[in-house]
Write a protein that holds these residues in place. Structure first.
Motif, PDB file in Angstrom:
ATOM      1  N   SER A 142      21.623  21.818  -6.762  1.00 27.65           N
ATOM      2  CA  SER A 142      22.612  21.259  -7.682  1.00 27.65           C
ATOM      3  C   SER A 142      24.026  21.433  -7.152  1.00 27.65           C
ATOM      4  CB  SER A 142      22.494  21.936  -9.051  1.00 27.65           C
ATOM      5  OG  SER A 142      22.834  23.310  -8.945  1.00 27.65           O
ATOM      6  N   SER A 143      24.941  20.610  -7.655  1.00 28.88           N
ATOM      7  CA  SER A 143      26.366  20.724  -7.338  1.00 28.88           C
ATOM      8  C   SER A 143      27.156  19.953  -8.387  1.00 28.88           C
ATOM      9  CB  SER A 143      26.665  20.156  -5.942  1.00 28.88           C
ATOM     10  OG  SER A 143      26.656  18.740  -5.976  1.00 28.88           O
ATOM     11  N   ASN A 144      28.465  20.151  -8.374  1.00 27.38           N
ATOM     12  CA  ASN A 144      29.329  19.426  -9.300  1.00 27.38           C
ATOM     13  C   ASN A 144      30.142  18.356  -8.579  1.00 27.38           C
ATOM     14  OD1 ASN A 144      30.951  21.189  -7.863  1.00 27.38           O
ATOM     15  ND2 ASN A 144      32.250  21.731  -9.610  1.00 27.38           N
ATOM     16  N   ILE A 145      29.557  17.780  -7.539  1.00 32.87           N
ATOM     17  CA  ILE A 145      30.253  16.761  -6.737  1.00 32.87           C
ATOM     18  C   ILE A 145      30.699  15.584  -7.608  1.00 32.87           C
ATOM     19  CG2 ILE A 145      29.918  15.005  -4.938  1.00 32.87           C
ATOM     20  CD1 ILE A 145      30.410  17.721  -3.824  1.00 32.87           C
ATOM     21  N   ALA A 146      29.822  15.112  -8.484  1.00 39.49           N
ATOM     22  CA  ALA A 146      30.154  13.948  -9.322  1.00 39.49           C
ATOM     23  C   ALA A 146      31.393  14.226 -10.167  1.00 39.49           C
ATOM     24  CB  ALA A 146      28.961  13.593 -10.205  1.00 39.49           C
ATOM     25  N   GLN A 147      31.428  15.415 -10.803  1.00 35.37           N
ATOM     26  CA  GLN A 147      32.587  15.753 -11.635  1.00 35.37           C
ATOM     27  C   GLN A 147      33.860  15.856 -10.804  1.00 35.37           C
ATOM     28  OE1 GLN A 147      29.520  17.080 -11.611  1.00 35.37           O
ATOM     29  NE2 GLN A 147      29.175  18.433 -13.391  1.00 35.37           N
ATOM     30  N   ILE A 148      33.763  16.473  -9.626  1.00 35.88           N
ATOM     31  CA  ILE A 148      34.947  16.635  -8.773  1.00 35.88           C
ATOM     32  C   ILE A 148      35.527  15.284  -8.386  1.00 35.88           C
ATOM     33  CG2 ILE A 148      35.655  17.319  -6.449  1.00 35.88           C
ATOM     34  CD1 ILE A 148      33.889  19.787  -6.768  1.00 35.88           C
ATOM     35  N   ILE A 149      34.661  14.364  -7.974  1.00 37.47           N
ATOM     36  CA  ILE A 149      35.154  13.056  -7.519  1.00 37.47           C
ATOM     37  C   ILE A 149      35.698  12.249  -8.693  1.00 37.47           C
ATOM     38  CG2 ILE A 149      34.407  10.850  -6.516  1.00 37.47           C
ATOM     39  CD1 ILE A 149      32.601  12.458  -4.651  1.00 37.47           C
ATOM     40  N   SER A 150      35.087  12.391  -9.875  1.00 41.08           N
ATOM     41  CA  SER A 150      35.578  11.640 -11.041  1.00 41.08           C
ATOM     42  C   SER A 150      36.910  12.181 -11.546  1.00 41.08           C
ATOM     43  CB  SER A 150      34.541  11.680 -12.160  1.00 41.08           C
ATOM     44  OG  SER A 150      34.363  13.012 -12.629  1.00 41.08           O
ATOM     45  N   ARG A 151      37.176  13.489 -11.327  1.00 41.17           N
ATOM     46  CA  ARG A 151      38.394  14.102 -11.847  1.00 41.17           C
ATOM     47  C   ARG A 151      39.559  14.077 -10.860  1.00 41.17           C
ATOM     48  NH1 ARG A 151      35.347  19.490 -14.214  1.00 41.17           N
ATOM     49  NH2 ARG A 151      34.250  18.460 -15.947  1.00 41.17           N
ATOM     50  N   ASN A 152      39.317  13.663  -9.630  1.00 41.11           N
ATOM     51  CA  ASN A 152      40.362  13.616  -8.601  1.00 41.11           C
ATOM     52  C   ASN A 152      40.475  12.200  -8.033  1.00 41.11           C
ATOM     53  OD1 ASN A 152      41.164  16.667  -7.834  1.00 41.11           O
ATOM     54  ND2 ASN A 152      38.990  16.593  -8.340  1.00 41.11           N
ATOM     55  N   ASP A 153      41.664  11.868  -7.594  1.00 37.37           N
ATOM     56  CA  ASP A 153      41.914  10.544  -7.020  1.00 37.37           C
ATOM     57  C   ASP A 153      41.635  10.582  -5.517  1.00 37.37           C
ATOM     58  OD1 ASP A 153      42.691   8.019  -6.351  1.00 37.37           O
ATOM     59  OD2 ASP A 153      44.848   8.362  -6.678  1.00 37.37           O
ATOM     60  N   PHE A 154      40.555   9.934  -5.114  1.00 38.56           N
ATOM     61  CA  PHE A 154      40.182   9.884  -3.697  1.00 38.56           C
ATOM     62  C   PHE A 154      40.518   8.533  -3.052  1.00 38.56           C
ATOM     63  CE2 PHE A 154      37.796  13.550  -4.951  1.00 38.56           C
ATOM     64  CZ  PHE A 154      37.581  14.299  -3.807  1.00 38.56           C
ATOM     65  N   SER A 155      41.224   7.677  -3.775  1.00 38.58           N
ATOM     66  CA  SER A 155      41.460   6.318  -3.269  1.00 38.58           C
ATOM     67  C   SER A 155      42.297   6.302  -1.994  1.00 38.58           C
ATOM     68  CB  SER A 155      42.131   5.459  -4.345  1.00 38.58           C
ATOM     69  OG  SER A 155      43.392   6.019  -4.715  1.00 38.58           O
ATOM     70  N   GLY A 156      43.166   7.304  -1.816  1.00 37.20           N
ATOM     71  CA  GLY A 156      44.016   7.323  -0.623  1.00 37.20           C
ATOM     72  C   GLY A 156      43.611   8.354   0.404  1.00 37.20           C
ATOM     73  N   VAL A 157      42.421   8.952   0.228  1.00 33.43           N
ATOM     74  CA  VAL A 157      41.962   9.993   1.156  1.00 33.43           C
ATOM     75  C   VAL A 157      41.404   9.348   2.421  1.00 33.43           C
ATOM     76  CG1 VAL A 157      40.304  11.858   1.489  1.00 33.43           C
ATOM     77  CG2 VAL A 157      41.507  11.630  -0.703  1.00 33.43           C
ATOM     78  N   ASP A 158      41.815   9.869   3.571  1.00 35.31           N
ATOM     79  CA  ASP A 158      41.398   9.287   4.853  1.00 35.31           C
ATOM     80  C   ASP A 158      40.096   9.863   5.375  1.00 35.31           C
ATOM     81  OD1 ASP A 158      43.823   7.531   5.751  1.00 35.31           O
ATOM     82  OD2 ASP A 158      44.696   9.397   4.980  1.00 35.31           O
ATOM     83  N   ALA A 159      39.721  11.069   4.948  1.00 34.94           N
ATOM     84  CA  ALA A 159      38.443  11.665   5.344  1.00 34.94           C
ATOM     85  C   ALA A 159      38.155  12.855   4.456  1.00 34.94           C
ATOM     86  CB  ALA A 159      38.457  12.083   6.812  1.00 34.94           C
ATOM     87  N   VAL A 160      36.859  13.165   4.311  1.00 37.97           N
ATOM     88  CA  VAL A 160      36.405  14.319   3.533  1.00 37.97           C
ATOM     89  C   VAL A 160      35.452  15.126   4.407  1.00 37.97           C
ATOM     90  CG1 VAL A 160      35.039  15.077   1.546  1.00 37.97           C
ATOM     91  CG2 VAL A 160      36.651  13.175   1.288  1.00 37.97           C
TER      92      VAL A 160
END
Length: 638
Positions: free
Chosen positions: A357-375
């Protein structure tokens, strides 16, 4: 202790990035507009080689207002011109205890260069008092007295290279990851030497020819072709070629007529791989970039457990220690990027992560990743897949930094660690390239290894085990060939069996040329009764995702830092640095991460990155074939 660890890493990795130089006696020159290495060398009455020796990055170009170290004098070397006027050579009088390796490091050349310039050394060895050529600088042949030769910047679309000072066929073959023979084949105008200013063809575009349903479809084997190169050229398996041509079991010979399958796609075997790039030289400083690290600290879980302190968690949690190690290396990479002025913002987000399990879905929904160049992250393969799927709408590259599992085909997910299957294939490709006789000694409980070899590598021989599953020396001997390198692959979980087989191979080594091979360095090899000397004498060969430190500067820096801090950067610390720094450099280019991955491979401190898209999955094919050498060091095989 953690602060000391990070401080140690900053010092250690800074030594890997910065030029490592002696204290004196050097001058410092600030580069002015319009100056070149050649003009600066004339100003101080030194050679361009002397400047490159002290400033290795200058080989990639020099920039205004940066500083170069200039030697005041050359101690034991002298410079002269050949009688034919074709080359300026620098010589060194060999002193006691000096070796080709130490001299190569001293003069920033390779051992292969020294052997090429001093052919007698190969025959007679190094002699005290001998005048050794340690640099050979070819003069331009155009008749112009002062010429500064600039290298053509290579991308996947550039197919030529202009030879510059100090370069040899060998050094160029290493730089572009092709063989000297391939370079000669691409450039028939050259013989055994190249001159400064020569324009060499480096990459030949892949040509495709379709052969349609020929009843008599035969191919005549050309010089230097191997079974491996033929399978790649004709896009067929070894098994299929051997089935059509049983004589191949005896080896590939020039002039053989091979029967080929119909409906065949023939590819040009000289198409080269991606060149290694120095991405520091092509940074785009005008565009701000953003990097996010998703690291599983599990802070919420730590805070919720009232029975343990933070120190207790650090002491007892291996996974948290792994995360902290990776984080320590990443911090050094981030600090290095800041020092170099890279235009990037870095954000680190804690991920609550477990194998299931992880909270990846919540993290991505709560943060703006539209301008991120890499993760970068998370660590578990399944969670990295989830992150890539969520971020696919932005086409954001997600780098899985530690998992050895091969991920699903997701277009924006990059596997930074080669899988075991890729390691196995890289090893087999190396063995085929050496055209040796391959024998596999596989124990009964290692069925997966045997099935893999039988299914994918038809030319591998298997000695017969007795009724107890043991392999006698005579059974192994029947599979060996005299006058040829015999690669013996050993895979066994039994320490006693490994001990007996290595002892048998040592006896057979008196009759045959043998090298021991394993798919990985497994625990059984560390069994105390297995003689390390046998493994060294048999030059144990294996594939690895990391390379050993090579330069004198790296080894000295490691020794000093270990002595001062009683700490040594482990696999995860170095991985944290290499993955993070490579990602930072790739996103800080004029092209995006995917485009640089398609065009360039890179080398880090220990890890390389050669991302290749295979059937929709981005895999890292930077793999090092290494061996135990007789001087008790691990070296990368050529």
């Amino acid at each position: 202790m953690r602060i000391l660890k990070v401080l140690f890493l900053v010092l250690f990795f800074s030594s890997c990035i910065a030029n490592t130089v002696k204290q004196d006696p050097y001058l410092r020159h600030t580069i002015e507009k319009g100056e070149t290495v050649y003009s600066i060398s004339k100003k101080y009455n030194v050679t361009p080689f002397d400047i490159y020796r002290l400033n290795p990055d200058a080989k990639e170009g020099i920039k205004e207002n940066t500083t170069l170290l200039i030697p005041k004098a050359i101690s034991t070397a002298s410079t002269s011109t050949n009688d034919d006027g074709a080359a300026e050579v620098t010589t060194h009088k060999v002193a006691k205890k000096e070796t080709l390796y130490s001299l190569a490091k001293q003069y920033s050349v390779s051992v292969a260069d020294l052997k090429e310039w001093n052919p007698d050394v190969e025959k007679n060895g190094l002699k005290i008092g001998q005048d050794l050529i340690v640099s050979k600088v070819y003069k331009p042949t155009s008749g112009v007295n002062t010429v500064e030769v600039q290298e053509v910047k290579n991308t996947s679309s550039v197919s030529t290279h202009v030879v510059k000072t100090g370069e040899t066929l060998y050094s160029l073959s290493r730089k572009y990851n092709i063989t000297v023979d391939e370079l000669k084949a691409l450039n028939p105008q050259i013989e055994d030497a190249i001159n400064i200013g020569d324009v060499l063809k480096i990459k030949q575009q892949s040509q495709i020819q379709v052969v349609n349903n020929l009843e008599n479809n035969f191919y005549a084997v050309k010089p230097n072709e191997t079974l491996f190169s033929l399978t790649k050229q004709f896009n067929v398996t070894e098994e299929e070629l051997v089935r059509l041509n049983p004589d191949l079991k005896l080896g590939v010979r020039e002039g053989m007529l091979l029967k080929l399958p119909t409906n065949l796609v023939i590819k040009d075997s000289l198409a080269s791989t991606k060149p290694k790039a120095n991405l520091l030289a092509t940074i785009d400083y005008n565009t701000k970039k953003e990097l996010v690290l998703l690291l599983p600290f599990n802070l919420a879980k730590m805070e919720a457990d009232s029975t343990k302190t933070s120190k207790d968690f650090i002491k007892t949690s291996k996974f948290l220690n792994l995360t902290l190690d990776f984080y320590s290396g990443a911090l050094v990479a981030i600090d290095s990027a800041k020092t170099l002025g890279l235009p990037v913002n870095v954000k680190i987000i804690d991920v609550e992560s477990s194998p299931k399990s992880s909270n990846i879905a919540q993290i991505i929904s709560r943060n703006d990743f539209s301008g991120v160049d890499a993760v970068i992250g998370p660590f578990y393969n399944s969670h990295a897949e989830s992150a890539a799927q969520y971020l696919s709408k932005y086409n954001t590259p997600v780098i899985s930094p530690l998992s050895k599992e091969l991920s699903k085909p997701i277009s924006n997910l990059y596997n930074a660690v080669p899988s075991q299957l890729q390691l196995n294939e890289a090893l087999m490709q190396y063995l085929y390239a050496k055209e040796g006789n391959i024998v596999a000694v596989i124990s009964q409980k290692k069925n997966a290894s045997k099935e893999y070899l039988q299914k994918n590598h038809a030319l591998v021989k298997f000695p017969t085990a007795d009724e107890k599953g043991a392999f006698t020396i005579d059974a192994i001997r029947t599979q060996l060939v005299k006058g040829k390198k015999n690669f013996v692959i050993l895979d066994s979980e039994k320490a006693g069996q490994v001990m007996n087989i290595t002892s048998s191979l040592m006896k057979l080594k008196e009759e045959f040329d043998i090298q021991l091979v394993v798919f990985e360095i497994y625990d059984t090899l560390d069994y105390e009764e297995i003689k390390m000397q046998n493994l060294i004498e048999l030059k144990l060969l294996f594939p690895s995702v990391t390379k050993e430190a090579k330069t004198i500067e790296e080894l000295v820096a490691v020794k000093k830092m270990v002595t001062a801090n009683k700490l040594n950067p482990n696999y995860y610390v170095v991985k944290g640095f290499d993955v993070t720094f490579d990602t930072l450099l790739r996103i800080c280019q004029s092209e995006n991460f995917e485009e640089t991955s398609q065009k360039f491979s890179t080398d880090g401190v220990e890890n390389g990155f050669n991302y290749v898209n295979e059937n929709g999955t981005w895999v890292n094919k930077a793999i090092y074939i290494q061996f135990y050498d007789t001087d008790y060091t691990v070296k990368t095989a050529e």
